[in-house]
Design an enzyme around this catalytic site. Structure first.
Site, PDB file in Angstrom:
ATOM      1  N   LYS A 175      45.495  52.200  39.999  1.00 27.31           N
ATOM      2  CA  LYS A 175      44.409  51.414  39.390  1.00 27.31           C
ATOM      3  C   LYS A 175      43.565  50.811  40.514  1.00 27.31           C
ATOM      4  O   LYS A 175      43.960  49.856  41.160  1.00 27.31           O
ATOM      5  CB  LYS A 175      44.937  50.289  38.492  1.00 27.31           C
ATOM      6  CG  LYS A 175      43.783  49.746  37.634  1.00 27.31           C
ATOM      7  CD  LYS A 175      43.892  48.310  37.248  1.00 27.31           C
ATOM      8  CE  LYS A 175      43.482  47.305  38.272  1.00 27.31           C
ATOM      9  NZ  LYS A 175      42.044  47.285  38.647  1.00 27.31           N
ATOM     10  N   GLU A 250      50.848  43.559  49.768  1.00 33.70           N
ATOM     11  CA  GLU A 250      49.997  43.405  50.959  1.00 33.70           C
ATOM     12  C   GLU A 250      48.955  42.370  50.592  1.00 33.70           C
ATOM     13  O   GLU A 250      48.047  42.655  49.806  1.00 33.70           O
ATOM     14  CB  GLU A 250      49.313  44.735  51.294  1.00 33.70           C
ATOM     15  CG  GLU A 250      50.251  45.810  51.791  1.00 33.70           C
ATOM     16  CD  GLU A 250      50.755  45.533  53.190  1.00 33.70           C
ATOM     17  OE1 GLU A 250      50.108  44.776  53.927  1.00 33.70           O
ATOM     18  OE2 GLU A 250      51.815  46.069  53.539  1.00 33.70           O
ATOM     19  N   CYS A 284      41.344  41.481  55.135  1.00 29.83           N
ATOM     20  CA  CYS A 284      42.573  40.678  55.139  1.00 29.83           C
ATOM     21  C   CYS A 284      42.988  40.289  56.557  1.00 29.83           C
ATOM     22  O   CYS A 284      43.561  39.235  56.776  1.00 29.83           O
ATOM     23  CB  CYS A 284      43.686  41.454  54.452  1.00 29.83           C
ATOM     24  SG  CYS A 284      43.925  43.090  55.161  1.00 29.83           S
ATOM     25  N   GLU A 385      42.054  31.367  52.990  1.00 30.19           N
ATOM     26  CA  GLU A 385      41.313  32.601  53.219  1.00 30.19           C
ATOM     27  C   GLU A 385      39.962  32.512  52.518  1.00 30.19           C
ATOM     28  O   GLU A 385      39.903  32.295  51.307  1.00 30.19           O
ATOM     29  CB  GLU A 385      42.113  33.786  52.662  1.00 30.19           C
ATOM     30  CG  GLU A 385      41.491  35.117  53.004  1.00 30.19           C
ATOM     31  CD  GLU A 385      42.207  36.284  52.334  1.00 30.19           C
ATOM     32  OE1 GLU A 385      42.439  36.224  51.109  1.00 30.19           O
ATOM     33  OE2 GLU A 385      42.518  37.257  53.039  1.00 30.19           O
TER      34      GLU A 385
HETATM   35  P1  NAD Z   1      42.450  40.671  43.777  1.00 36.15           P
HETATM   36  O1  NAD Z   1      43.847  40.219  43.932  1.00 36.15           O
HETATM   37  O2  NAD Z   1      41.522  39.857  42.971  1.00 36.15           O
HETATM   38  O3  NAD Z   1      42.392  42.131  43.137  1.00 36.15           O
HETATM   39  C1  NAD Z   1      43.090  43.215  43.701  1.00 36.15           C
HETATM   40  C2  NAD Z   1      43.446  44.191  42.622  1.00 36.15           C
HETATM   41  O4  NAD Z   1      44.357  43.565  41.722  1.00 36.15           O
HETATM   42  C3  NAD Z   1      42.270  44.678  41.773  1.00 36.15           C
HETATM   43  O5  NAD Z   1      42.444  46.041  41.467  1.00 36.15           O
HETATM   44  C4  NAD Z   1      42.398  43.836  40.509  1.00 36.15           C
HETATM   45  O6  NAD Z   1      41.854  44.455  39.363  1.00 36.15           O
HETATM   46  C5  NAD Z   1      43.907  43.703  40.385  1.00 36.15           C
HETATM   47  N1  NAD Z   1      44.365  42.539  39.636  1.00 36.15           N
HETATM   48  C6  NAD Z   1      43.786  41.324  39.544  1.00 36.15           C
HETATM   49  N2  NAD Z   1      44.521  40.517  38.758  1.00 36.15           N
HETATM   50  C7  NAD Z   1      45.597  41.230  38.356  1.00 36.15           C
HETATM   51  C8  NAD Z   1      46.718  40.950  37.528  1.00 36.15           C
HETATM   52  N3  NAD Z   1      46.878  39.775  36.935  1.00 36.15           N
HETATM   53  N4  NAD Z   1      47.638  41.926  37.327  1.00 36.15           N
HETATM   54  C9  NAD Z   1      47.488  43.132  37.914  1.00 36.15           C
HETATM   55  N5  NAD Z   1      46.440  43.464  38.695  1.00 36.15           N
HETATM   56  C10 NAD Z   1      45.501  42.525  38.920  1.00 36.15           C
HETATM   57  O7  NAD Z   1      41.889  40.903  45.254  1.00 36.15           O
HETATM   58  P2  NAD Z   1      40.442  41.351  45.715  1.00 36.15           P
HETATM   59  O8  NAD Z   1      39.505  40.208  45.539  1.00 36.15           O
HETATM   60  O9  NAD Z   1      40.098  42.675  45.106  1.00 36.15           O
HETATM   61  O10 NAD Z   1      40.721  41.614  47.269  1.00 36.15           O
HETATM   62  C11 NAD Z   1      40.722  40.604  48.203  1.00 36.15           C
HETATM   63  C12 NAD Z   1      42.121  40.184  48.575  1.00 36.15           C
HETATM   64  O11 NAD Z   1      42.885  41.300  48.981  1.00 36.15           O
HETATM   65  C13 NAD Z   1      42.123  39.242  49.771  1.00 36.15           C
HETATM   66  O12 NAD Z   1      43.019  38.193  49.533  1.00 36.15           O
HETATM   67  C14 NAD Z   1      42.618  40.118  50.905  1.00 36.15           C
HETATM   68  O13 NAD Z   1      43.218  39.430  51.964  1.00 36.15           O
HETATM   69  C15 NAD Z   1      43.569  41.016  50.209  1.00 36.15           C
HETATM   70  N6  NAD Z   1      43.774  42.238  50.971  1.00 36.15           N
HETATM   71  C16 NAD Z   1      44.977  42.411  51.611  1.00 36.15           C
HETATM   72  C17 NAD Z   1      45.173  43.541  52.390  1.00 36.15           C
HETATM   73  C18 NAD Z   1      46.478  43.777  53.120  1.00 36.15           C
HETATM   74  O14 NAD Z   1      46.726  44.906  53.515  1.00 36.15           O
HETATM   75  N7  NAD Z   1      47.308  42.768  53.313  1.00 36.15           N
HETATM   76  C19 NAD Z   1      44.162  44.501  52.509  1.00 36.15           C
HETATM   77  C20 NAD Z   1      42.962  44.280  51.842  1.00 36.15           C
HETATM   78  C21 NAD Z   1      42.781  43.148  51.070  1.00 36.15           C
END
Ligand code: NAD
Length: 490
Positions: A175, A250, A284, A385
């Site tokens: 997804k 992650e 991230c 962050e």
């Molecule tokens: P997010 O957590 O809002 O969304 C990420 C994904 O999770 C999306 O596909 C979203 O639809 C899904 N999602 C959201 N709520 C959910 C739920 N309740 N149940 C299941 N899935 C759900 O994050 P974002 O805004 O898309 O990305 C930014 C974040 O990602 C930042 O915190 C960043 O640090 C982190 N990130 C981490 C890494 C890593 O490798 N550690 C890499 C890239 C981004």
């Protein structure tokens, strides 16, 4: 462009008939329309993935060589299509084309190639026992893996998960982010063209609350591999607990980037600048806490601000753009909130601190690269962050203070050390509570090297052989070699 989802080897709309528009955040143009799936579609995709896994003609160790061949072809397909994929990625995410075309898409292809090479070499170990027996382990695939990825490196972060999971013989329901699902669907087209068995790789597009939660709570999903915000990771762990999901997370970060007085200053400034503002800070591993040794404070700051002022803010498809658009109005408001908060808490803005005035970028969610000083290490902008082009620069004196400041964080994803004293660099690498430490580099990810977080930045590892371990489970096999065996019950 209208897309359907890829489920069980077929293209389909969502069962509820709903769609969602994918908007270019830089100018508000509609890039594509994709299905807005929910539980019913997840059900179909998980059933397809389950059937493909249980049929054994993908997952068995006997098929490792053919899995390797297919993954290699996926890598080739990505490489042949770099320009188009990079453009689609930049349009939907707002990130500069120079990043997607030079880094992201190539690295995604590297990832498939790397795990193709490893697919046929996943083995266990022989266990030494002090008795007449042969004991050994097997590494077997886990089953159906639900994968959830964010918007900031859409294809790349999907590849980090899909390639090792498939190499190990699992099947996948992916997804992508609701903002950036296009390249995952393009990847599915490549899988279809290459004849990957139906159900092995499925893509379901939708929101986190609906499609995402349905995937996490589905009892036929064996593992969830998630990349995204720390708060979402917590929610996923809670939801996954009911069915005891194996979970890899992650999550977020607040990377320290530590510049010692004995560094190569020009290299350090370039590395710190990249760590700070690459992908407009929506990374991230962003080096958002820049720690500078007092002896070079003025020199560093002058050079850093000079270079920051030269960064070109622009449309993601322009080749000279260094800083693209943030993903959404919500993200822009979050950045604006943190800048206000930083000032309230005593910080001083040396550059940026506002949206750009240029009419060229008025239609998007752009924000100027922003540098704070005079910020207390406890301030929110130092601890939370922001996920935008906002950094704090703080002075330190000596290794002890650098370590203390760098480790003062709930996060522990990645950080950097700039010094020409390699012994100091190695001492620092050991003392930093981070999953990755770069010495005289920043932001560099290689598919061969493991990546993941300490502390609240996550659990499990991506990339390297470590990721393969995370997509396998260990079976122990004991073979009796004694002729005379004493049983408890004769
Ligand atoms: P997010 O957590 O809002 O969304 C990420 C994904 O999770 C999306 O596909 C979203 O639809 C899904 N999602 C959201 N709520 C959910 C739920 N309740 N149940 C299941 N899935 C759900 O994050 P974002 O805004 O898309 O990305 C930014 C974040 O990602 C930042 O915190 C960043 O640090 C982190 N990130 C981490 C890494 C890593 O490798 N550690 C890499 C890239 C981004």
């Amino acid at each position: 462009m209208d897309y359907e989802m890829y489920i069980g080897g077929k293209w389909a709309p969502s069962a509820n008939g709903r769609q969602m528009e994918i908007i270019c955040p830089a100018d508000g143009e509609v890039v594509a329309v994709v299905p807005d799936a929910d539980r019913e579609d997840i059900q179909l995709a998980v059933s397809a993935a389950r059937a493909a896994f249980d049929a054994d003609d993908w997952s068995s160790h006997l098929h490792a060589p053919s899995r390797a061949r297919l993954l290699r072809k996926v890598a080739e397909a990505i490489r042949e299509d770099v320009d188009r994929l990079a453009e689609l990625e930049s349009l939907s995410s707002g990130k500069p084309i120079i990043e997607t075309s030079v880094i992201d898409i190539h690295l995604a292809a590297d990832c498939f190639e790397y795990y193709a090479d490893l697919a046929a070499h996943i083995g266990g170990r022989q266990v030494p026992l002090a008795q007449q027996a042969l004991d050994f382990t097997l590494r077997e695939p886990i089953g159906v893996i639900g994968m959830i990825v964010p918007f900031n490196f859409p294809l790349l972060l999907a590849a980090f998960k899909v390639a090792p999971a498939l190499a190990a013989g699992n099947t996948v329901v992916l997804k992508p982010s609701e903002y950036t699902p296009i390249t995952a669907l393009e990847l599915a087209k490549a899988f279809e063209r290459l004849g990957v068995p139906a159900g092995v790789f499925n893509v379901v597009t939708g929101y986190g609350k609906t499609a995402g939660e349905a995937l996490v709570t589905h009892d036929a999903v064996d593992k969830i591999s998630f990349t995204g915000a720390t708060a979402t990771g917590r929610r996923i762990m809670e939801l996954g607990a009911k069915t005891l999901k194996k979970i890899t997370l992650e999550l977020g970060g607040k990377g320290p980037n530590i510049v010692f007085a004995d560094c190569d200053l020009s290299q350090a400034v370039s590395g710190v600048l990249t760590g700070a503002f690459m992908n407009q800070g929506e990374v991230c591993i962003a080096g958002a806490r820049i720690l500078v040794e007092r002896a070079i404070w003025d020199d560093f700051l002058t050079a850093f601000l000079e270079r920051t002022a030269k960064l070109k803010i622009g449309h993601p498809l322009s080749w000279d753009t260094n800083v693209g658009s943030l993903i959404s109005q919500q993200q822009l408001e979050k950045v604006e909130y943190y800048v206000r908060r930083g000032i309230e808490q005593g910080g001083r803005v040396l550059c940026g601190g506002k949206r750009p005035d240029s009419p060229e970028v008025a239609g998007g969610f752009f924000y100027e690269p922003t540098v704070f000083v005079d910020v207390s290490p406890d301030a929110d902008i130092c601890q939370e962050e922001i996920f935008g082009p906002v950094v704090v620069v703080m002075p330190f004196a000596g290794e002890e203070e650098a370590v203390a400041l760098a480790n003062q964080s709930q996060y522990g994803l990645a950080g950097g050390v700039w010094t020409t004293d390699i012994k100091k660099g190695l001492r620092m690498a050991r003392r930093l509570k981070l999953g990755t430490v770069w010495v005289n580099n920043y932001s560099l990810l290689r598919v061969e090297a493991p990546f993941g977080g300490y502390r609240q930045s996550g659990m499990g590892r991506e990339l390297g052989v470590e990721a393969l371990f995370d997509y396998t489970q260990v079976k122990n096999v004991y073979v009796e070699l004694e002729d005379e065996i004493l049983y408890l019950y004769e």
